[in-house]
Design an enzyme around this catalytic site. Sequence first.
Site, mmCIF file in Angstrom:
data_model
loop_
_atom_site.group_PDB
_atom_site.id
_atom_site.type_symbol
_atom_site.label_atom_id
_atom_site.label_comp_id
_atom_site.label_asym_id
_atom_site.label_seq_id
_atom_site.Cartn_x
_atom_site.Cartn_y
_atom_site.Cartn_z
ATOM 1 N N ARG A 154 3.586 -2.928 10.695
ATOM 2 C CA ARG A 154 3.277 -2.599 9.305
ATOM 3 C C ARG A 154 4.337 -1.717 8.630
ATOM 4 N NH1 ARG A 154 -3.194 -2.181 8.923
ATOM 5 N NH2 ARG A 154 -2.724 -2.969 6.866
ATOM 6 N N CYS A 200 -0.070 0.194 13.554
ATOM 7 C CA CYS A 200 -1.459 0.346 13.971
ATOM 8 C C CYS A 200 -1.763 -0.743 14.972
ATOM 9 C CB CYS A 200 -2.404 0.327 12.769
ATOM 10 S SG CYS A 200 -2.610 -1.286 12.043
ATOM 11 N N ARG A 232 -15.338 2.079 9.700
ATOM 12 C CA ARG A 232 -14.320 2.234 8.653
ATOM 13 C C ARG A 232 -14.510 1.209 7.547
ATOM 14 N NH1 ARG A 232 -8.618 4.042 11.123
ATOM 15 N NH2 ARG A 232 -8.261 4.243 8.910
ATOM 16 N N ASP A 256 -8.018 -10.885 7.428
ATOM 17 C CA ASP A 256 -9.140 -10.000 7.766
ATOM 18 C C ASP A 256 -10.391 -10.763 8.195
ATOM 19 O OD1 ASP A 256 -7.588 -7.816 7.300
ATOM 20 O OD2 ASP A 256 -8.453 -7.307 5.359
ATOM 21 N N LYS A 261 -13.902 -2.042 0.118
ATOM 22 C CA LYS A 261 -13.190 -0.889 0.695
ATOM 23 C C LYS A 261 -11.730 -0.874 0.246
ATOM 24 C CE LYS A 261 -11.440 -1.255 4.931
ATOM 25 N NZ LYS A 261 -10.058 -0.947 5.215
ATOM 26 N N ASN A 262 -11.046 -2.006 0.400
ATOM 27 C CA ASN A 262 -9.603 -2.010 0.125
ATOM 28 C C ASN A 262 -9.288 -1.776 -1.342
ATOM 29 O OD1 ASN A 262 -9.098 -2.357 2.789
ATOM 30 N ND2 ASN A 262 -8.505 -4.519 2.663
HETATM 31 C C1 UD1 Z 1 -3.674 -4.921 3.121
HETATM 32 C C2 UD1 Z 1 -5.115 -4.666 3.494
HETATM 33 C C3 UD1 Z 1 -5.438 -5.239 4.875
HETATM 34 C C4 UD1 Z 1 -5.047 -6.711 4.944
HETATM 35 C C5 UD1 Z 1 -3.602 -6.909 4.499
HETATM 36 C C6 UD1 Z 1 -3.186 -8.371 4.409
HETATM 37 C C7 UD1 Z 1 -5.581 -2.562 2.340
HETATM 38 C C8 UD1 Z 1 -5.903 -1.117 2.453
HETATM 39 N N1 UD1 Z 1 -5.348 -3.224 3.481
HETATM 40 O O1 UD1 Z 1 -2.857 -4.220 4.068
HETATM 41 O O2 UD1 Z 1 -6.833 -5.108 5.109
HETATM 42 O O3 UD1 Z 1 -5.169 -7.170 6.279
HETATM 43 O O4 UD1 Z 1 -3.407 -6.331 3.185
HETATM 44 O O5 UD1 Z 1 -4.015 -9.048 3.545
HETATM 45 O O6 UD1 Z 1 -5.588 -3.120 1.264
HETATM 46 N N2 UD1 Z 1 5.225 -6.354 5.295
HETATM 47 C C9 UD1 Z 1 6.579 -6.234 5.490
HETATM 48 N N3 UD1 Z 1 7.244 -5.246 4.836
HETATM 49 C C10 UD1 Z 1 6.617 -4.354 4.023
HETATM 50 C C11 UD1 Z 1 5.239 -4.476 3.810
HETATM 51 C C12 UD1 Z 1 4.567 -5.497 4.462
HETATM 52 O O7 UD1 Z 1 7.172 -7.008 6.235
HETATM 53 O O8 UD1 Z 1 7.289 -3.462 3.472
HETATM 54 C C13 UD1 Z 1 4.476 -7.412 5.994
HETATM 55 C C14 UD1 Z 1 3.479 -6.848 6.986
HETATM 56 O O9 UD1 Z 1 4.083 -6.514 8.213
HETATM 57 C C15 UD1 Z 1 2.501 -7.982 7.119
HETATM 58 C C16 UD1 Z 1 2.494 -8.584 5.699
HETATM 59 O O10 UD1 Z 1 3.679 -8.122 5.077
HETATM 60 O O11 UD1 Z 1 3.024 -8.946 7.998
HETATM 61 C C17 UD1 Z 1 1.297 -8.221 4.871
HETATM 62 O O12 UD1 Z 1 1.197 -6.806 4.804
HETATM 63 P P1 UD1 Z 1 0.601 -6.072 3.531
HETATM 64 O O13 UD1 Z 1 0.187 -7.075 2.515
HETATM 65 O O14 UD1 Z 1 1.548 -5.014 3.112
HETATM 66 O O15 UD1 Z 1 -0.706 -5.388 4.152
HETATM 67 P P2 UD1 Z 1 -1.311 -3.994 3.731
HETATM 68 O O16 UD1 Z 1 -1.129 -3.752 2.290
HETATM 69 O O17 UD1 Z 1 -0.834 -2.960 4.684
#
Ligand code: UD1
Length: 453
Positions: free
Chosen positions: A137, A132, A415, A323, A38-39
């Site tokens: 996030r 969420c 989802r 996850d 999915k991701n």
């Molecule tokens: C993706 C995955 C999700 C998975 C996550 C972590 C998709 C669609 N979703 O989510 O299933 O749980 O990776 O493996 O691919 N962070 C910051 N600042 C930012 C961005 C992120 O502090 O600008 C932090 C977040 O709060 C979190 C961590 O970094 O603590 C990881 O987030 P991130 O890797 O960005 O997750 P997603 O890409 O949203």
Amino acid sequence: MTALSLPSLATDLSKAQPELQITGGRRLEGELRVDGAKNSALVLMAACLLTRDQIRLRNVPPLTDIVGMGEMLQSLGGQVSREANSLVLDGSGIHSTTAPYELVNSLRASFFCIGPLLARMGMAKVPLPGGCKIGTRPVEEHVKGLKALGAQVTIEHGVVTAVVPGRGQRLRGGRIYFDCPSVGATETLMMAAVLAEGETVMANAAQEPEVADLAGLLIAMGARIRGAGTQTITITGVERLHGADYAVIPDRIEAGTLLLAAAITRSRLRVTPVITDHLGAVLTKLEAAGCRLEHDGVGMTIEASDIQAVDLRTQPFPAFPTDLQAPFMSLLATARGTSVVTENIFENRMQHVAELQRMGAAIRLQSNIAFIEGVAQLSGAPVQGTDLRASAAMVLAGLAAEGVTSVRGLEYLDRGYAGLEHKLASVGACIQRIGGGPAPAERDLLTQGSSAA
Ligand code: UD1
């Protein structure tokens, strides 16, 4: 009067909500197939915005999130159609650079569109996705990186507007350092940098398999990318990208969930396909818990009898994935001994603990650390899945519990897992969906060949 009306309201609500009913305690046996990731599929769909040519994506799972991303692309002028397991995406008619709030609000991943829209169209307006259930996030890493590539970025009234300054100009390559290795930021900025002028170097990038999969598609479209899947990614921008035919990697999180279904029921199952490099930390923890694993080059056979306690800490790839934290905790709730599980990625990802406790699990929670003392037997109960992976954790617990477990919150489960109840029933689980008609994934399959992906 009030006392009389309350029970009838509860009855009405329970009728309206679909649920999975599971009678636990069955041994599973046979083989289960893993769908496409999915991701990966979500971000690969956004990448179709980078070209006017057609992209065919194979091995795309029939999930409500995929339908949501299809709607997002259609709202921008793209065409999306499903042919069996493939999606055909056509970005030749993109006419809008503004992502609708409702779609970003219901599907966080649609924020991905900001990178490719900006790179190809010179402008993108995308609402902030907001937090969420599992955490706040933020997207500051995405914004910082777009600025490093020369974009002017403003955030006003909850909308991020990114513009390439100068008419007909391109983004320009730059150096990006991620303060945290965000998966979404790495992917967004890869899609922006492939059409930029010059070289981009991203340091402390996310190394998840989905990042490498995106690079695989972009390279098939003509992009020049080195190092995806490592901490340093180097991209040399090209002027245009072309169409491609590309297969999405198998879903490592679904594979892990199915392996855990075997472990929690002390069964023997073959799960296929499994790419061992994608699941290294998870497989190591399953073995440490006492599972026997054998990979035959394509699929993984797992056999479980006695399960021991193990400790785990979620971290970015290649460490243990957040996850699979909740699903693995269901297994540990049935293990011999006390396990310690630490969630380091999302600040609010322990909501399944209270639901597992309702099923008889002995768990003590201290902030982001759960101390799980395994019990001999979980007991069936009505439970609520509070997010996608928490819902999967409830299903797993239900497979092992004595008596009937009814899992609500299927809008989350649907989802990320296509027809999970059918897969589990096919290997002997006693599980069925009650209420709400066919699962959305099945409805999606029924629309094959139409433009409503
Ligand atoms: C993706 C995955 C999700 C998975 C996550 C972590 C998709 C669609 N979703 O989510 O299933 O749980 O990776 O493996 O691919 N962070 C910051 N600042 C930012 C961005 C992120 O502090 O600008 C932090 C977040 O709060 C979190 C961590 O970094 O603590 C990881 O987030 P991130 O890797 O960005 O997750 P997603 O890409 O949203």
